[in-house]
Motif scaffolding. Structure first.
Motif, PDB file in Angstrom:
ATOM      1  N   VAL A   1      47.004  43.768  36.707  1.00 53.97           N
ATOM      2  CA  VAL A   1      45.794  44.035  35.916  1.00 53.97           C
ATOM      3  C   VAL A   1      45.889  45.476  35.426  1.00 53.97           C
ATOM      4  CG1 VAL A   1      44.054  42.442  36.801  1.00 53.97           C
ATOM      5  CG2 VAL A   1      44.613  44.474  38.119  1.00 53.97           C
ATOM      6  N   ASP A   2      45.160  45.802  34.351  1.00 51.30           N
ATOM      7  CA  ASP A   2      45.384  47.121  33.758  1.00 51.30           C
ATOM      8  C   ASP A   2      44.435  48.179  34.292  1.00 51.30           C
ATOM      9  OD1 ASP A   2      43.136  46.171  32.520  1.00 51.30           O
ATOM     10  OD2 ASP A   2      43.706  46.784  30.507  1.00 51.30           O
ATOM     11  N   GLY A   3      43.953  47.985  35.523  1.00 54.71           N
ATOM     12  CA  GLY A   3      43.107  48.993  36.137  1.00 54.71           C
ATOM     13  C   GLY A   3      42.177  48.380  37.161  1.00 54.71           C
ATOM     14  N   VAL A   4      41.262  49.199  37.643  1.00 51.02           N
ATOM     15  CA  VAL A   4      40.252  48.722  38.577  1.00 51.02           C
ATOM     16  C   VAL A   4      39.052  48.276  37.754  1.00 51.02           C
ATOM     17  CG1 VAL A   4      38.768  49.306  40.524  1.00 51.02           C
ATOM     18  CG2 VAL A   4      41.054  50.342  40.340  1.00 51.02           C
ATOM     19  N   TYR A   5      38.585  47.073  38.025  1.00 53.69           N
ATOM     20  CA  TYR A   5      37.488  46.483  37.269  1.00 53.69           C
ATOM     21  C   TYR A   5      36.181  46.492  38.066  1.00 53.69           C
ATOM     22  CZ  TYR A   5      40.285  44.882  33.328  1.00 53.69           C
ATOM     23  OH  TYR A   5      41.055  44.839  32.201  1.00 53.69           O
ATOM     24  N   THR A   6      35.096  46.239  37.345  1.00 54.99           N
ATOM     25  CA  THR A   6      33.781  46.206  37.988  1.00 54.99           C
ATOM     26  C   THR A   6      33.633  45.019  38.942  1.00 54.99           C
ATOM     27  OG1 THR A   6      33.072  45.131  35.954  1.00 54.99           O
ATOM     28  CG2 THR A   6      32.524  47.472  36.194  1.00 54.99           C
ATOM     29  N   ALA A   7      34.544  44.044  38.841  1.00 56.72           N
ATOM     30  CA  ALA A   7      34.628  42.941  39.805  1.00 56.72           C
ATOM     31  C   ALA A   7      36.016  42.347  39.604  1.00 56.72           C
ATOM     32  CB  ALA A   7      33.559  41.878  39.539  1.00 56.72           C
ATOM     33  N   ASP A   8      36.459  41.513  40.522  1.00 56.47           N
ATOM     34  CA  ASP A   8      37.775  40.896  40.353  1.00 56.47           C
ATOM     35  C   ASP A   8      37.805  40.133  39.025  1.00 56.47           C
ATOM     36  OD1 ASP A   8      40.103  39.394  40.416  1.00 56.47           O
ATOM     37  OD2 ASP A   8      39.914  38.912  42.549  1.00 56.47           O
ATOM     38  N   PRO A   9      38.648  40.541  38.070  1.00 57.25           N
ATOM     39  CA  PRO A   9      38.639  39.888  36.759  1.00 57.25           C
ATOM     40  C   PRO A   9      39.016  38.400  36.820  1.00 57.25           C
ATOM     41  CG  PRO A   9      40.413  41.535  36.901  1.00 57.25           C
ATOM     42  CD  PRO A   9      39.589  41.670  38.133  1.00 57.25           C
ATOM     43  N   ARG A  10      39.599  37.982  37.935  1.00 59.69           N
ATOM     44  CA  ARG A  10      39.888  36.545  38.070  1.00 59.69           C
ATOM     45  C   ARG A  10      38.619  35.744  38.319  1.00 59.69           C
ATOM     46  NH1 ARG A  10      45.693  36.009  41.206  1.00 59.69           N
ATOM     47  NH2 ARG A  10      46.177  38.176  40.822  1.00 59.69           N
ATOM     48  N   ILE A  11      37.590  36.412  38.843  1.00 62.32           N
ATOM     49  CA  ILE A  11      36.328  35.736  39.158  1.00 62.32           C
ATOM     50  C   ILE A  11      35.315  35.957  38.035  1.00 62.32           C
ATOM     51  CG2 ILE A  11      34.417  35.603  40.825  1.00 62.32           C
ATOM     52  CD1 ILE A  11      36.924  34.767  42.158  1.00 62.32           C
ATOM     53  N   VAL A  12      35.299  37.164  37.498  1.00 63.79           N
ATOM     54  CA  VAL A  12      34.332  37.500  36.443  1.00 63.79           C
ATOM     55  C   VAL A  12      35.089  37.852  35.161  1.00 63.79           C
ATOM     56  CG1 VAL A  12      32.386  38.968  35.792  1.00 63.79           C
ATOM     57  CG2 VAL A  12      32.815  38.485  38.212  1.00 63.79           C
ATOM     58  N   PRO A  13      35.158  36.907  34.230  1.00 62.51           N
ATOM     59  CA  PRO A  13      35.911  37.163  32.999  1.00 62.51           C
ATOM     60  C   PRO A  13      35.339  38.346  32.216  1.00 62.51           C
ATOM     61  CG  PRO A  13      35.336  34.831  33.211  1.00 62.51           C
ATOM     62  CD  PRO A  13      34.605  35.548  34.295  1.00 62.51           C
ATOM     63  N   GLY A  14      34.042  38.611  32.358  1.00 55.32           N
ATOM     64  CA  GLY A  14      33.420  39.716  31.612  1.00 55.32           C
ATOM     65  C   GLY A  14      33.508  41.061  32.319  1.00 55.32           C
ATOM     66  N   ALA A  15      34.284  41.127  33.411  1.00 52.65           N
ATOM     67  CA  ALA A  15      34.366  42.392  34.147  1.00 52.65           C
ATOM     68  C   ALA A  15      34.975  43.471  33.258  1.00 52.65           C
ATOM     69  CB  ALA A  15      35.208  42.220  35.410  1.00 52.65           C
ATOM     70  N   ARG A  16      34.619  44.712  33.528  1.00 56.13           N
ATOM     71  CA  ARG A  16      35.008  45.831  32.683  1.00 56.13           C
ATOM     72  C   ARG A  16      35.934  46.771  33.453  1.00 56.13           C
ATOM     73  NH1 ARG A  16      32.245  50.252  32.344  1.00 56.13           N
ATOM     74  NH2 ARG A  16      30.558  49.317  33.539  1.00 56.13           N
ATOM     75  N   ARG A  17      36.969  47.252  32.772  1.00 57.22           N
ATOM     76  CA  ARG A  17      37.862  48.236  33.389  1.00 57.22           C
ATOM     77  C   ARG A  17      37.164  49.585  33.447  1.00 57.22           C
ATOM     78  NH1 ARG A  17      40.896  52.207  31.702  1.00 57.22           N
ATOM     79  NH2 ARG A  17      40.588  51.674  29.508  1.00 57.22           N
ATOM     80  N   MET A  18      37.313  50.290  34.559  1.00 57.05           N
ATOM     81  CA  MET A  18      36.728  51.629  34.661  1.00 57.05           C
ATOM     82  C   MET A  18      37.804  52.654  34.322  1.00 57.05           C
ATOM     83  SD  MET A  18      34.711  51.269  38.250  1.00 57.05           S
ATOM     84  CE  MET A  18      35.194  49.732  38.990  1.00 57.05           C
ATOM     85  N   ASP A  19      37.425  53.701  33.596  1.00 58.76           N
ATOM     86  CA  ASP A  19      38.398  54.769  33.334  1.00 58.76           C
ATOM     87  C   ASP A  19      38.657  55.573  34.600  1.00 58.76           C
ATOM     88  OD1 ASP A  19      38.868  54.272  30.668  1.00 58.76           O
ATOM     89  OD2 ASP A  19      37.038  55.324  30.061  1.00 58.76           O
ATOM     90  N   LYS A  20      37.585  55.784  35.347  1.00 58.59           N
ATOM     91  CA  LYS A  20      37.670  56.584  36.567  1.00 58.59           C
ATOM     92  C   LYS A  20      36.798  55.948  37.624  1.00 58.59           C
ATOM     93  CE  LYS A  20      37.302  61.167  34.596  1.00 58.59           C
ATOM     94  NZ  LYS A  20      36.454  62.354  34.764  1.00 58.59           N
ATOM     95  N   ILE A  21      37.172  56.151  38.869  1.00 61.18           N
ATOM     96  CA  ILE A  21      36.285  55.762  39.963  1.00 61.18           C
ATOM     97  C   ILE A  21      36.475  56.775  41.094  1.00 61.18           C
ATOM     98  CG2 ILE A  21      37.999  54.057  40.782  1.00 61.18           C
ATOM     99  CD1 ILE A  21      35.665  52.455  41.976  1.00 61.18           C
ATOM    100  N   ALA A  22      35.393  57.055  41.825  1.00 62.40           N
ATOM    101  CA  ALA A  22      35.459  58.038  42.914  1.00 62.40           C
ATOM    102  C   ALA A  22      36.193  57.438  44.111  1.00 62.40           C
ATOM    103  CB  ALA A  22      34.042  58.450  43.324  1.00 62.40           C
TER     104      ALA A  22
END
Ligand code: ADP
Ligand code: ASP
Ligand code: MG
Length: 414
Positions: A175-196
């Motif tokens: 996957v091309d980054g860390v998403y707001t949820a597993d993109p396999r489960i939530v197709p509308g999940a969004r990639r974050m540019d940064k996360i703490a």
């Protein structure tokens, strides 16, 4: 010139063609003038295949021998990548964990890295070589091969970056980054540019398998800039770094789910001091980790006690609990391994109330019954029936507006 550690996961080295594509990424970094240390996983599916093989010859394979077996997967990919790099006329050398002295404790199958003796790697880098290291493995002080637990190559990579004082650790995956949820489960999940680091630690510990938790712990402790990227397409990926003002504006960073837990309940136990210890001590003595715990309010001097364990420990924990039930004269043991834990995570929770109630109403709105709840400073977790995995995660993802910008805290309101 920077020193970069690049890690490639199983799908990124699944075939010879994929290994050739990995070589191209490594060579591109070299062409930019960087020194590169590569850390590799086994080919996708290989570790599972080896575990399955062991299962064919032994009911409970010896953990030391299992590590000897599992460590072979990574040895295949490091040799192949080195060969490909050499075909391109780049000097490359591969090493197993033992060869570069990745010293671990002796807890087979889930060992922890204690120290890395980086002298040999540093010398190779000084000699202009590309060093390719097997992930997921090390040796204990007696020279036994150990492995670091599933997903452990992430941890090898970050630990290597710490030992070498690297400028960046890049985790290449599917996957091309860390998403707001597993993109396999939530197709509308969004990639974050940064996360703490802190939020990533929670997401990883709550089931987001994109990074092994230990790797994030190391990165946070030693402040290694960590980036998750795709080995299939170019892009900026997600940077895991210290919290900054921009991040604080996001109320919820993401949603994680974990299907690896199972739930056990002891019904109708005497409600008296010491009962929790009496139930959990035998579990702890068997080295079984307990995650969530709920004790109901006692009625007529009886109470119910519920906790969750890893599904791998379910059978063992259930047998122990049945023994305890007889000892304590409890009514019955209820066991359920068809559960999922869903968690919302975000540093914004520190300063904003109402997240829990929003979460519970959203789930109720879909008729999803909550079986257990646990909270900490920056996360809320619920246990629900496994059949609600997708509906639950998607419902929360949209309830917290994670697809769009609604999740940004409104200063006027907040
Ligand atoms: P690798 O073999 O490269 O180590 P993993 O399968 O361990 O890859 O991790 C990548 C997977 O993690 C993705 O394919 C995705 O399904 C899953 N994943 C779970 N949660 C997230 C998340 N929040 N963001 C991105 N990926 C996630
Ligand atoms: N090959 C190991 C696994 O499948 C380690 C890793 O890929 O990180 O878990
Ligand atoms: Mg992984």
């Amino acid at each position: 010139m920077a020193l970069i550690v690049e890690k490639f996961g199983g799908t990124s080295v699944a075939t010879v063609d994929r290994i050739k594509a990995v070589a191209d990424i490594v060579i591109a970094a070299r062409k930019q003038g960087h020194q590169v240390v590569v850390v590799l996983s086994a080919m996708a599916g290989e570790t599972d295949r080896l575990i399955e093989l062991a299962g064919q010859v032994a009911k409970n394979p010896d953990s030391r021998e299992l590590d000897v077996l599992l460590s072979t997967g990574e040895q295949v990919t490091i040799a192949l990548l080195s060969m490909v790099l050499q075909e391109h006329d780049y000097p490359a050398v591969s090493y197993t964990g033992g060869q570069v002295h990745i010293l671990t404790d002796n807890v087979h199958n889930k060992a922890r890295i204690i120290d890395i003796e980086a002298v040999r790697v540093k010398k190779d880098l000084a000699d202009n070589k590309i060093v390719v290291i097997a992930g997921f493995q090390g040796i204990d002080e007696n020279g036994n091969i150990t492995t670091l637990g599933r997903g452990g190559t992430d941890t090898t990579a970050v630990a290597m970056a710490v030992a070498l004082n690297a400028d960046e650790c890049r985790i290449y995956t599917d996957v091309d980054g860390v998403y707001t949820a597993d993109p396999r489960i939530v197709p509308g999940a969004r990639r974050m540019d940064k996360i703490a680091y802190e939020e990533m630690l929670e997401l990883a510990s709550l089931g987001a398998k994109v990074l092994q938790i230990r790797s994030v712990e190391f990165a946070n402790k030693y402040k290694v800039p960590l980036r998750v990227l795709s080995s299939f397409e170019e892009g900026p990926g997600t940077l895991i770094t210290d919290e900054d003002e921009e991040m604080e504006r996001a109320l919820i960073a993401g949603i994680a789910h974990n299907l690896d837990e199972a739930k056990l309940t002891l019904r109708g136990v005497p409600d008296r001091p010491g009962i929790a210890g009496a139930i959990l001590n035998p579990i702890a003595e068997a080295d079984i980790e307990v995650d969530m715990i709920v004790q109901n309010v006692g009625v007529d001097h009886l109470t119910d006690f519920t906790f969750t364990v890893h599904r791998n420990d379910f059978g063992k924990a259930r047998a122990l609990l049945e023994k305890t039930a007889r000892k304590l004269d409890a009514k019955e043991v209820l066991a359920d391994d068809r559960i999922v834990k869903i968690s919302v995570v975000g540093v914004g929770m520190r300063s904003h109330a109402g997240i829990a109630s929003k979460m519970f109403s959203a789930l109720a709105g879909e008729g999803i019954n909550i079986q257990m709840i646990s909270t900490s400073e920056i996360k809320i977790s619920v246990v629900v029936d496994e059949k609600y995995l997708e509906l639950g995660v998607r419902t929360l993802h949209s309830a917290f507006g994670l697809e769009g910008d609604d999740n940004i805290i409104d200063d006027a309101a907040g």
